[in-house]
Design a protein around this motif. Structure first.
Motif, mmCIF file in Angstrom:
data_model
loop_
_atom_site.group_PDB
_atom_site.id
_atom_site.type_symbol
_atom_site.label_atom_id
_atom_site.label_comp_id
_atom_site.label_asym_id
_atom_site.label_seq_id
_atom_site.Cartn_x
_atom_site.Cartn_y
_atom_site.Cartn_z
ATOM 1 N N TYR A 11 0.822 -1.249 -0.013
ATOM 2 C CA TYR A 11 0.026 0.114 0.086
ATOM 3 C C TYR A 11 0.788 1.198 0.150
ATOM 4 N N VAL A 12 1.893 1.234 1.093
ATOM 5 C CA VAL A 12 2.669 2.707 1.067
ATOM 6 C C VAL A 12 3.627 2.802 -0.256
ATOM 7 N N ARG A 13 3.900 1.853 -0.731
ATOM 8 C CA ARG A 13 4.811 1.801 -1.903
ATOM 9 C C ARG A 13 3.971 2.503 -2.923
ATOM 10 N N LYS A 14 2.781 2.034 -3.140
ATOM 11 C CA LYS A 14 1.958 2.747 -4.158
ATOM 12 C C LYS A 14 1.292 4.147 -3.960
ATOM 13 N N ARG A 15 1.235 4.334 -2.676
ATOM 14 C CA ARG A 15 0.426 5.576 -2.201
ATOM 15 C C ARG A 15 1.758 6.830 -2.729
ATOM 16 N N TYR A 16 2.877 6.377 -2.052
ATOM 17 C CA TYR A 16 3.920 7.378 -2.266
ATOM 18 C C TYR A 16 4.921 6.998 -3.362
ATOM 19 N N HIS A 17 4.543 6.226 -4.472
ATOM 20 C CA HIS A 17 5.032 6.040 -5.588
ATOM 21 C C HIS A 17 6.695 5.762 -5.414
ATOM 22 N N GLY A 18 6.934 4.752 -4.262
ATOM 23 C CA GLY A 18 8.200 4.467 -3.830
ATOM 24 C C GLY A 18 8.945 5.436 -3.029
ATOM 25 N N GLY A 19 8.565 6.912 -3.102
ATOM 26 C CA GLY A 19 9.186 7.696 -2.503
ATOM 27 C C GLY A 19 9.110 7.457 -0.802
ATOM 28 N N PRO A 20 9.725 8.429 -0.114
ATOM 29 C CA PRO A 20 9.467 8.286 1.422
ATOM 30 C C PRO A 20 8.209 8.612 2.059
#
Length: 255
Positions: free
Chosen positions: A118-127
């Motif tokens: 989920y967080v990878r997708k939400r933040y596009h791999g960013g922090p």
């Protein structure tokens, strides 16, 4: 939202979701389930529905109304990454955390791969924003893979809750983790925790530069066994990732 928490490592709790289902031995004697089911069927009680998974959209606005900066444990009575919670609702929870960014939010899950994805997708791999702390629960070596999922998240604010600690976790690389919390199980069917398991985690934290917090030995009640390890309290805290508004709020007014 509870405006105070008895949990030693946070200030308050916020439960936009309540209820859950079991995913491992750490869930067997779930304190949240025990508490919620006590009130099942009581008309008008917040846990009238017991521990059934329940979304509370009306609670999404609560953090922005709370003006004093706090450490907030998100979903102390559930798991935000339960497979039956729609992504749009998880989005709404993250939107609320991003909006009220003067707080720090502690999001803890046993569903570590779902959180990572989920967080990878939400933040596009960013922090991930530094005021959103992401953590995993690990009860023994069989579930240590959750730590690897956590380390695959782009964040400086990663933490692990080894509670209830039900067995040794083995020699685990904790580099990149900011904080580790260890606690024994409490309640009427509490399973014992061996001192050697706790010492192993403490020593790995020292080796890998991780703040170490020992919460409790557990027992029939949370405080039954005290919280001394080798004769002292261990109150490590990752101050390097605490947002500035919270640090300022903790300072005396005349400082």
């Amino acid at each position: 939202m509870a405006q105070k928490s008895d949990i030693e490592w946070t200030d308050a709790t916020w439960n936009p979701v309540t209820g859950c289902t079991k995913v491992g031995p750490g869930c067997d004697n779930c304190y949240a389930e025990r508490f919620a089911e006590h009130w099942r069927g009581i008309p008008g009680h917040p846990y009238e529905q017991g521990f059934d998974l329940t979304l509370w959209p009306s609670r999404l606005k609560q953090p922005v109304l709370w003006k004093k900066p706090r450490m907030i444990f998100v979903n102390s009575m559930s798991d935000l990454f339960h497979k039956d919670i729609d992504r749009t609702f998880i989005d709404a929870v993250f939107d609320a955390m991003e909006l009220a960014d003067w707080h720090a939010y502690q999001v803890l899950t046993k569903r570590s791969s779902l959180m990572r994805n989920y967080v990878r997708k939400r933040y596009h791999g960013g922090p991930v924003p530094r005021h959103i702390w992401l953590g995993v629960s690990v009860e023994d070596a069989a579930h240590a893979s959750r730590i690897e999922h956590l380390k695959q998240i782009n964040s400086d604010a990663r933490f692990i809750s080894f509670e209830p600690l039900l067995g040794p976790v083995g020699n685990v690389d904790l580099h990149g983790v900011a904080w580790a919390i260890v606690g024994g199980e409490s309640g009427p069917r509490a399973r014992p925790m061996d001192e050697s398991w706790v010492r192993q985690i403490r020593d790995m934290c020292g080796r890998d530069d991780v703040a170490f917090f020992f919460k409790q030995w557990g027992g029939a009640r949370p405080k039954s066994g005290g919280r001394l390890l080798d004769g002292e309290e261990w109150n490590g805290f990752p101050w390097q990732i605490v947002p500035e508004p919270i640090i300022r709020a903790l300072q005396p007014e005349d400082a």
